[in-house]
Design a protein around this motif. Sequence first.
Motif, PDB file in Angstrom:
ATOM      1  N   ALA A   7       0.812  -1.203   0.000  1.00 23.48           N
ATOM      2  CA  ALA A   7       0.000   0.000   0.000  1.00 23.48           C
ATOM      3  C   ALA A   7       0.847   1.255   0.000  1.00 23.48           C
ATOM      4  CB  ALA A   7      -0.938  -0.009   1.209  1.00 23.48           C
ATOM      5  N   ALA A   8       2.117   1.147   0.454  1.00 20.31           N
ATOM      6  CA  ALA A   8       2.981   2.310   0.532  1.00 20.31           C
ATOM      7  C   ALA A   8       3.795   2.527  -0.742  1.00 20.31           C
ATOM      8  CB  ALA A   8       3.920   2.174   1.725  1.00 20.31           C
ATOM      9  N   ALA A   9       3.656   1.648  -1.725  1.00 18.74           N
ATOM     10  CA  ALA A   9       4.437   1.761  -2.948  1.00 18.74           C
ATOM     11  C   ALA A   9       4.049   3.016  -3.724  1.00 18.74           C
ATOM     12  CB  ALA A   9       4.219   0.525  -3.820  1.00 18.74           C
ATOM     13  N   PRO A  10       4.978   3.595  -4.489  1.00 21.69           N
ATOM     14  CA  PRO A  10       4.654   4.763  -5.310  1.00 21.69           C
ATOM     15  C   PRO A  10       3.528   4.424  -6.292  1.00 21.69           C
ATOM     16  CG  PRO A  10       7.027   4.408  -5.228  1.00 21.69           C
ATOM     17  CD  PRO A  10       6.385   3.212  -4.610  1.00 21.69           C
ATOM     18  N   GLN A  11       2.753   5.433  -6.608  1.00 26.43           N
ATOM     19  CA  GLN A  11       1.634   5.211  -7.519  1.00 26.43           C
ATOM     20  C   GLN A  11       2.129   4.797  -8.893  1.00 26.43           C
ATOM     21  OE1 GLN A  11      -0.899   8.533  -9.175  1.00 26.43           O
ATOM     22  NE2 GLN A  11      -2.356   7.642  -7.753  1.00 26.43           N
ATOM     23  N   GLY A  12       1.528   3.777  -9.434  1.00 23.30           N
ATOM     24  CA  GLY A  12       1.875   3.309 -10.767  1.00 23.30           C
ATOM     25  C   GLY A  12       0.645   2.809 -11.479  1.00 23.30           C
ATOM     26  N   ALA A  13       0.761   2.633 -12.789  1.00 25.80           N
ATOM     27  CA  ALA A  13      -0.386   2.268 -13.609  1.00 25.80           C
ATOM     28  C   ALA A  13      -0.112   1.006 -14.415  1.00 25.80           C
ATOM     29  CB  ALA A  13      -0.744   3.411 -14.557  1.00 25.80           C
ATOM     30  N   LEU A  14      -1.168   0.232 -14.615  1.00 23.10           N
ATOM     31  CA  LEU A  14      -1.145  -0.920 -15.501  1.00 23.10           C
ATOM     32  C   LEU A  14      -2.095  -0.615 -16.651  1.00 23.10           C
ATOM     33  CD1 LEU A  14      -0.208  -3.840 -16.083  1.00 23.10           C
ATOM     34  CD2 LEU A  14      -2.165  -4.637 -14.741  1.00 23.10           C
ATOM     35  N   PHE A 117     -11.107  -8.924 -18.618  1.00 21.67           N
ATOM     36  CA  PHE A 117      -9.816  -8.241 -18.794  1.00 21.67           C
ATOM     37  C   PHE A 117      -9.475  -7.408 -17.560  1.00 21.67           C
ATOM     38  CE2 PHE A 117      -9.674  -7.802 -23.754  1.00 21.67           C
ATOM     39  CZ  PHE A 117      -9.577  -9.169 -23.864  1.00 21.67           C
ATOM     40  N   LEU A 118     -10.424  -6.618 -17.116  1.00 15.72           N
ATOM     41  CA  LEU A 118     -10.163  -5.714 -15.994  1.00 15.72           C
ATOM     42  C   LEU A 118      -9.989  -6.470 -14.683  1.00 15.72           C
ATOM     43  CD1 LEU A 118     -12.565  -2.843 -17.039  1.00 15.72           C
ATOM     44  CD2 LEU A 118     -10.087  -2.631 -16.754  1.00 15.72           C
ATOM     45  N   THR A 119     -10.711  -7.569 -14.517  1.00 11.68           N
ATOM     46  CA  THR A 119     -10.557  -8.371 -13.304  1.00 11.68           C
ATOM     47  C   THR A 119      -9.171  -9.006 -13.252  1.00 11.68           C
ATOM     48  OG1 THR A 119     -12.936  -8.823 -13.213  1.00 11.68           O
ATOM     49  CG2 THR A 119     -11.499 -10.302 -11.986  1.00 11.68           C
ATOM     50  N   VAL A 120      -8.726  -9.561 -14.373  1.00  9.89           N
ATOM     51  CA  VAL A 120      -7.394 -10.152 -14.423  1.00  9.89           C
ATOM     52  C   VAL A 120      -6.331  -9.068 -14.248  1.00  9.89           C
ATOM     53  CG1 VAL A 120      -5.741 -11.357 -15.906  1.00  9.89           C
ATOM     54  CG2 VAL A 120      -8.122 -12.121 -15.824  1.00  9.89           C
ATOM     55  N   ALA A 121      -6.535  -7.934 -14.905  1.00  7.85           N
ATOM     56  CA  ALA A 121      -5.578  -6.835 -14.775  1.00  7.85           C
ATOM     57  C   ALA A 121      -5.489  -6.355 -13.332  1.00  7.85           C
ATOM     58  CB  ALA A 121      -5.976  -5.676 -15.696  1.00  7.85           C
ATOM     59  N   ALA A 122      -6.623  -6.303 -12.648  1.00  5.60           N
ATOM     60  CA  ALA A 122      -6.619  -5.880 -11.249  1.00  5.60           C
ATOM     61  C   ALA A 122      -5.822  -6.854 -10.382  1.00  5.60           C
ATOM     62  CB  ALA A 122      -8.050  -5.765 -10.731  1.00  5.60           C
ATOM     63  N   THR A 123      -5.908  -8.128 -10.700  1.00  2.00           N
ATOM     64  CA  THR A 123      -5.150  -9.138  -9.966  1.00  2.00           C
ATOM     65  C   THR A 123      -3.652  -8.950 -10.186  1.00  2.00           C
ATOM     66  OG1 THR A 123      -6.976 -10.699 -10.260  1.00  2.00           O
ATOM     67  CG2 THR A 123      -4.858 -11.623  -9.625  1.00  2.00           C
ATOM     68  N   VAL A 124      -3.259  -8.697 -11.425  1.00  2.00           N
ATOM     69  CA  VAL A 124      -1.843  -8.448 -11.721  1.00  2.00           C
ATOM     70  C   VAL A 124      -1.384  -7.155 -11.041  1.00  2.00           C
ATOM     71  CG1 VAL A 124      -0.177  -7.958 -13.560  1.00  2.00           C
ATOM     72  CG2 VAL A 124      -1.923  -9.727 -13.893  1.00  2.00           C
ATOM     73  N   ALA A 125      -2.211  -6.115 -11.110  1.00  4.21           N
ATOM     74  CA  ALA A 125      -1.863  -4.845 -10.481  1.00  4.21           C
ATOM     75  C   ALA A 125      -1.656  -5.012  -8.975  1.00  4.21           C
ATOM     76  CB  ALA A 125      -2.947  -3.808 -10.757  1.00  4.21           C
ATOM     77  N   TYR A 126      -2.491  -5.815  -8.362  1.00  2.00           N
ATOM     78  CA  TYR A 126      -2.367  -6.089  -6.917  1.00  2.00           C
ATOM     79  C   TYR A 126      -0.991  -6.657  -6.603  1.00  2.00           C
ATOM     80  CZ  TYR A 126      -3.801  -7.920  -2.302  1.00  2.00           C
ATOM     81  OH  TYR A 126      -3.919  -8.185  -0.969  1.00  2.00           O
ATOM     82  N   ARG A 127      -0.579  -7.631  -7.378  1.00  2.00           N
ATOM     83  CA  ARG A 127       0.700  -8.289  -7.133  1.00  2.00           C
ATOM     84  C   ARG A 127       1.884  -7.395  -7.466  1.00  2.00           C
ATOM     85  NH1 ARG A 127       1.208 -14.116  -9.575  1.00  2.00           N
ATOM     86  NH2 ARG A 127       3.103 -13.948  -8.331  1.00  2.00           N
ATOM     87  N   ARG A 128       1.699  -6.468  -8.400  1.00  2.00           N
ATOM     88  CA  ARG A 128       2.793  -5.617  -8.850  1.00  2.00           C
ATOM     89  C   ARG A 128       2.867  -4.298  -8.092  1.00  2.00           C
ATOM     90  NH1 ARG A 128       6.817  -7.748 -11.438  1.00  2.00           N
ATOM     91  NH2 ARG A 128       7.183  -5.832 -12.625  1.00  2.00           N
ATOM     92  N   GLY A 129       1.943  -4.065  -7.160  1.00  2.00           N
ATOM     93  CA  GLY A 129       1.967  -2.825  -6.404  1.00  2.00           C
ATOM     94  C   GLY A 129       1.526  -1.619  -7.209  1.00  2.00           C
ATOM     95  N   LEU A 130       0.643  -1.823  -8.170  1.00  2.00           N
ATOM     96  CA  LEU A 130       0.127  -0.749  -9.017  1.00  2.00           C
ATOM     97  C   LEU A 130      -1.304  -0.431  -8.595  1.00  2.00           C
ATOM     98  CD1 LEU A 130       1.423  -2.282 -12.360  1.00  2.00           C
ATOM     99  CD2 LEU A 130       2.442  -0.352 -11.140  1.00  2.00           C
ATOM    100  N   ASP A 131      -1.651   0.836  -8.575  1.00  2.00           N
ATOM    101  CA  ASP A 131      -2.980   1.179  -8.067  1.00  2.00           C
ATOM    102  C   ASP A 131      -3.869   1.901  -9.065  1.00  2.00           C
ATOM    103  OD1 ASP A 131      -1.529   3.501  -8.022  1.00  2.00           O
ATOM    104  OD2 ASP A 131      -1.637   3.795  -5.856  1.00  2.00           O
ATOM    105  N   VAL A 132      -3.484   1.901 -10.339  1.00  2.00           N
ATOM    106  CA  VAL A 132      -4.316   2.484 -11.391  1.00  2.00           C
ATOM    107  C   VAL A 132      -4.376   1.514 -12.566  1.00  2.00           C
ATOM    108  CG1 VAL A 132      -4.628   4.412 -12.993  1.00  2.00           C
ATOM    109  CG2 VAL A 132      -3.640   4.842 -10.734  1.00  2.00           C
TER     110      VAL A 132
END
Length: 242
Positions: A7-14, A117-132
């Motif tokens: 949660a403290a990771a810098p903001q990033g986008a997928l 697509f968005l559900t899978v992307a959200a799962t990848v974003a979760y693991r990668r520390g991305l919040d957009v």
Amino acid sequence: MTSKHNAAAPQGALVLFSGGQDSTTCLAWALERYPRVETIGFDYGQRHAVELTVRPTILEKMRAMNPDWAARLDADHLIDLSLIAAISDTAMTSNVAITMQENGLPNTFVPGRNLLFLTVAATVAYRRGLDVLVGGMCETDFSGYPDCRDDTIKALQVALNLGMATRLRLETPLMWIDKAASWELARTLGGDALIDLIRADTHTCYLGERGTLHDWGYGCGECPACALRANGYQQFAAGNPA
């Protein structure tokens, strides 16, 4: 995909990056805004699978185009979602003529595609520390797909955050602009170099046709995707004479 959600990771986008015009424009948009940008694509048995083959070239050229983009553009993920073709019967996943259906939607509509697509992307974003998550959905100049509508995206954002206890944000920079404005946005973001890249290297045609390079890019010139792209380019070019 090795890093854990932080949660403290810098903001990033997928960015949902198919290799088409809209997703390439969205990628440039994200690279102008976020310190770290990753991309994700999906192999779902699409008839125009050629879009997957152009993705690496586009990413390479976008890195070369702008040193700031090169510094921000991180990992790319290609996900096998061939189950979509297995459970679908559409003109996007089968070699059939493109027609309108009784429900008023073209048979190029793949039910549940963007939701998955968005559900899978959200799962990848979760693991990668991305919040957009960034997607090219648009309801101003589109084929009528219900999973491209703003209400759908907003509802899914709520569901994903409830289901994963996150504060993920879904961004759709093309939602309220037409194709001519999308071309103009690309020019604003990356100048003529990005326009030339979109014309020559991206792929949007539903039939996977890359035999002829038109002024607006490769394509059959007749499918709904080509019609939207060509008409938008003509309007854009008329407002930006050489």
